[in-house]
Design a protein around this motif. Structure first.
Motif, PDB file in Angstrom:
ATOM      1  N   ASN A  24     -26.809  12.726  -0.921  1.00  9.95           N
ATOM      2  CA  ASN A  24     -27.105  11.755  -1.981  1.00  9.95           C
ATOM      3  C   ASN A  24     -26.646  12.224  -3.347  1.00  9.95           C
ATOM      4  N   SER A  25     -26.798  13.501  -3.642  1.00  8.75           N
ATOM      5  CA  SER A  25     -26.431  14.010  -4.962  1.00  8.75           C
ATOM      6  C   SER A  25     -25.194  14.901  -4.891  1.00  8.75           C
ATOM      7  N   GLY A  26     -24.277  14.573  -3.989  1.00  5.91           N
ATOM      8  CA  GLY A  26     -23.073  15.375  -3.820  1.00  5.91           C
ATOM      9  C   GLY A  26     -23.252  16.403  -2.738  1.00  5.91           C
ATOM     10  N   GLY A  27     -22.164  17.029  -2.352  1.00  3.95           N
ATOM     11  CA  GLY A  27     -22.220  18.020  -1.288  1.00  3.95           C
ATOM     12  C   GLY A  27     -22.353  17.355   0.068  1.00  3.95           C
ATOM     13  N   MET A  28     -22.620  18.163   1.068  1.00  2.00           N
ATOM     14  CA  MET A  28     -22.764  17.688   2.441  1.00  2.00           C
ATOM     15  C   MET A  28     -24.138  18.060   2.974  1.00  2.00           C
ATOM     16  N   ASP A  29     -24.743  17.131   3.707  1.00  2.00           N
ATOM     17  CA  ASP A  29     -25.976  17.416   4.430  1.00  2.00           C
ATOM     18  C   ASP A  29     -25.569  17.799   5.852  1.00  2.00           C
ATOM     19  N   VAL A  30     -25.843  19.051   6.239  1.00  2.00           N
ATOM     20  CA  VAL A  30     -25.441  19.567   7.545  1.00  2.00           C
ATOM     21  C   VAL A  30     -26.696  19.785   8.384  1.00  2.00           C
ATOM     22  N   THR A  31     -26.647  19.352   9.650  1.00  2.00           N
ATOM     23  CA  THR A  31     -27.768  19.509  10.567  1.00  2.00           C
ATOM     24  C   THR A  31     -27.261  20.107  11.868  1.00  2.00           C
ATOM     25  N   ALA A  32     -28.012  21.062  12.426  1.00  2.00           N
ATOM     26  CA  ALA A  32     -27.669  21.686  13.705  1.00  2.00           C
ATOM     27  C   ALA A  32     -28.661  21.231  14.767  1.00  2.00           C
ATOM     28  N   TYR A  33     -28.135  20.881  15.950  1.00  2.00           N
ATOM     29  CA  TYR A  33     -28.941  20.446  17.089  1.00  2.00           C
ATOM     30  C   TYR A  33     -28.619  21.319  18.291  1.00  2.00           C
ATOM     31  N   LEU A  34     -29.573  21.445  19.221  1.00  2.37           N
ATOM     32  CA  LEU A  34     -29.375  22.167  20.473  1.00  2.37           C
ATOM     33  C   LEU A  34     -29.807  21.271  21.623  1.00  2.37           C
ATOM     34  N   GLY A  35     -28.947  21.153  22.625  1.00  6.02           N
ATOM     35  CA  GLY A  35     -29.288  20.389  23.821  1.00  6.02           C
ATOM     36  C   GLY A  35     -30.100  21.249  24.772  1.00  6.02           C
ATOM     37  N   LEU A  36     -31.261  20.764  25.170  1.00  5.50           N
ATOM     38  CA  LEU A  36     -32.087  21.424  26.176  1.00  5.50           C
ATOM     39  C   LEU A  36     -32.080  20.558  27.436  1.00  5.50           C
ATOM     40  N   ALA A  37     -32.722  21.022  28.498  1.00  8.98           N
ATOM     41  CA  ALA A  37     -32.689  20.297  29.767  1.00  8.98           C
ATOM     42  C   ALA A  37     -33.257  18.885  29.643  1.00  8.98           C
ATOM     43  N   ALA A  38     -34.323  18.722  28.871  1.00 12.42           N
ATOM     44  CA  ALA A  38     -34.995  17.429  28.825  1.00 12.42           C
ATOM     45  C   ALA A  38     -34.808  16.680  27.507  1.00 12.42           C
ATOM     46  N   THR A  39     -34.281  17.357  26.495  1.00 12.67           N
ATOM     47  CA  THR A  39     -34.208  16.712  25.183  1.00 12.67           C
ATOM     48  C   THR A  39     -33.190  17.421  24.293  1.00 12.67           C
ATOM     49  N   THR A  40     -32.969  16.863  23.143  1.00 17.08           N
ATOM     50  CA  THR A  40     -32.167  17.488  22.094  1.00 17.08           C
ATOM     51  C   THR A  40     -33.098  17.813  20.934  1.00 17.08           C
ATOM     52  N   VAL A  41     -33.026  19.040  20.423  1.00 16.90           N
ATOM     53  CA  VAL A  41     -33.897  19.446  19.318  1.00 16.90           C
ATOM     54  C   VAL A  41     -33.078  19.735  18.072  1.00 16.90           C
ATOM     55  N   ARG A  42     -33.647  19.385  16.921  1.00 18.24           N
ATOM     56  CA  ARG A  42     -33.029  19.731  15.641  1.00 18.24           C
ATOM     57  C   ARG A  42     -33.452  21.144  15.297  1.00 18.24           C
ATOM     58  N   LEU A  43     -32.457  21.989  15.038  1.00 12.17           N
ATOM     59  CA  LEU A  43     -32.733  23.394  14.746  1.00 12.17           C
ATOM     60  C   LEU A  43     -32.864  23.678  13.269  1.00 12.17           C
ATOM     61  N   ALA A  44     -31.991  23.060  12.477  1.00 12.45           N
ATOM     62  CA  ALA A  44     -31.969  23.361  11.045  1.00 12.45           C
ATOM     63  C   ALA A  44     -31.252  22.250  10.306  1.00 12.45           C
ATOM     64  N   THR A  45     -31.601  22.104   9.041  1.00 12.05           N
ATOM     65  CA  THR A  45     -30.911  21.174   8.155  1.00 12.05           C
ATOM     66  C   THR A  45     -30.640  21.892   6.842  1.00 12.05           C
ATOM     67  N   TRP A  46     -29.406  21.761   6.376  1.00 15.34           N
ATOM     68  CA  TRP A  46     -29.009  22.331   5.097  1.00 15.34           C
ATOM     69  C   TRP A  46     -28.580  21.176   4.204  1.00 15.34           C
ATOM     70  N   PRO A  47     -29.388  20.789   3.240  1.00 10.11           N
ATOM     71  CA  PRO A  47     -29.028  19.658   2.377  1.00 10.11           C
ATOM     72  C   PRO A  47     -28.108  20.074   1.224  1.00 10.11           C
ATOM     73  N   ARG A  48     -27.255  19.158   0.807  1.00 12.80           N
ATOM     74  CA  ARG A  48     -26.427  19.272  -0.398  1.00 12.80           C
ATOM     75  C   ARG A  48     -25.596  20.553  -0.468  1.00 12.80           C
ATOM     76  N   LEU A  49     -24.939  20.919   0.634  1.00  5.37           N
ATOM     77  CA  LEU A  49     -24.078  22.102   0.620  1.00  5.37           C
ATOM     78  C   LEU A  49     -22.753  21.761  -0.051  1.00  5.37           C
ATOM     79  N   HIS A  50     -22.290  22.666  -0.880  1.00  5.97           N
ATOM     80  CA  HIS A  50     -21.024  22.475  -1.591  1.00  5.97           C
ATOM     81  C   HIS A  50     -20.030  23.545  -1.151  1.00  5.97           C
ATOM     82  N   GLY A  51     -18.757  23.221  -1.193  1.00  5.98           N
ATOM     83  CA  GLY A  51     -17.711  24.199  -0.898  1.00  5.98           C
ATOM     84  C   GLY A  51     -17.724  24.630   0.552  1.00  5.98           C
ATOM     85  N   ASP A  52     -17.427  25.901   0.784  1.00  2.07           N
ATOM     86  CA  ASP A  52     -17.380  26.454   2.135  1.00  2.07           C
ATOM     87  C   ASP A  52     -18.795  26.831   2.554  1.00  2.07           C
TER      88      ASP A  52
END
Length: 87
Positions: A24-52
Motif C-alpha cells: 500500500n505504501s510502496g515496496g512489496m508485500d512478500v508472504t511465504a507458505y508451506l504445503g503440508l499433507a492436509a493444508t497449506t500454512v502461512r509461515l511469514a509475511t514481510w510487508p513493504r520490502l524495498h529493493g533486494d
C-alpha cells in the motif's frame, strides 16, 4: 515456487511458495507458505520490502527446508513404527 497471484491452489506437501504483491505504501508485500499433507500454512509475511529483499527472506526459507526435512523423517519413522507394531 514463486507466485504473483493473490490466490493459489493448495500446495503439494513440502512445497514452499513465495507470493508477492505491491504494498500500500510502496515496496512489496512478500508472504511465504508451506504445503503440508492436509493444508497449506502461512509461515511469514514481510510487508513493504524495498529493493533486494532476498537477504531478509532467505534465512526463513532455509529454516523451512530444515523443518520440512525433520517432519519428513519423523513421519517416516512413525509410519515404520506403526508397521512394525502391527506385524
Amino acid at each position: 515456487m514463486w507466485d504473483t497471484l493473490p490466490e493459489h491452489e493448495p500446495l503439494r506437501p513440502g512445497t514452499i511458495l513465495l507470493s508477492w504483491a505491491p504494498g500500500n505504501s510502496g515496496g512489496m508485500d512478500v508472504t511465504a507458505y508451506l504445503g503440508l499433507a492436509a493444508t497449506t500454512v502461512r509461515l511469514a509475511t514481510w510487508p513493504r520490502l524495498h529493493g533486494d529483499w532476498t537477504p531478509l527472506v532467505r534465512p526463513t526459507l532455509y529454516e523451512v527446508i530444515g523443518l520440512h526435512a525433520a517432519l519428513a523423517v519423523a513421519t517416516d519413522a512413525l509410519r515404520l513404527a506403526n508397521q512394525l507394531a502391527s506385524a
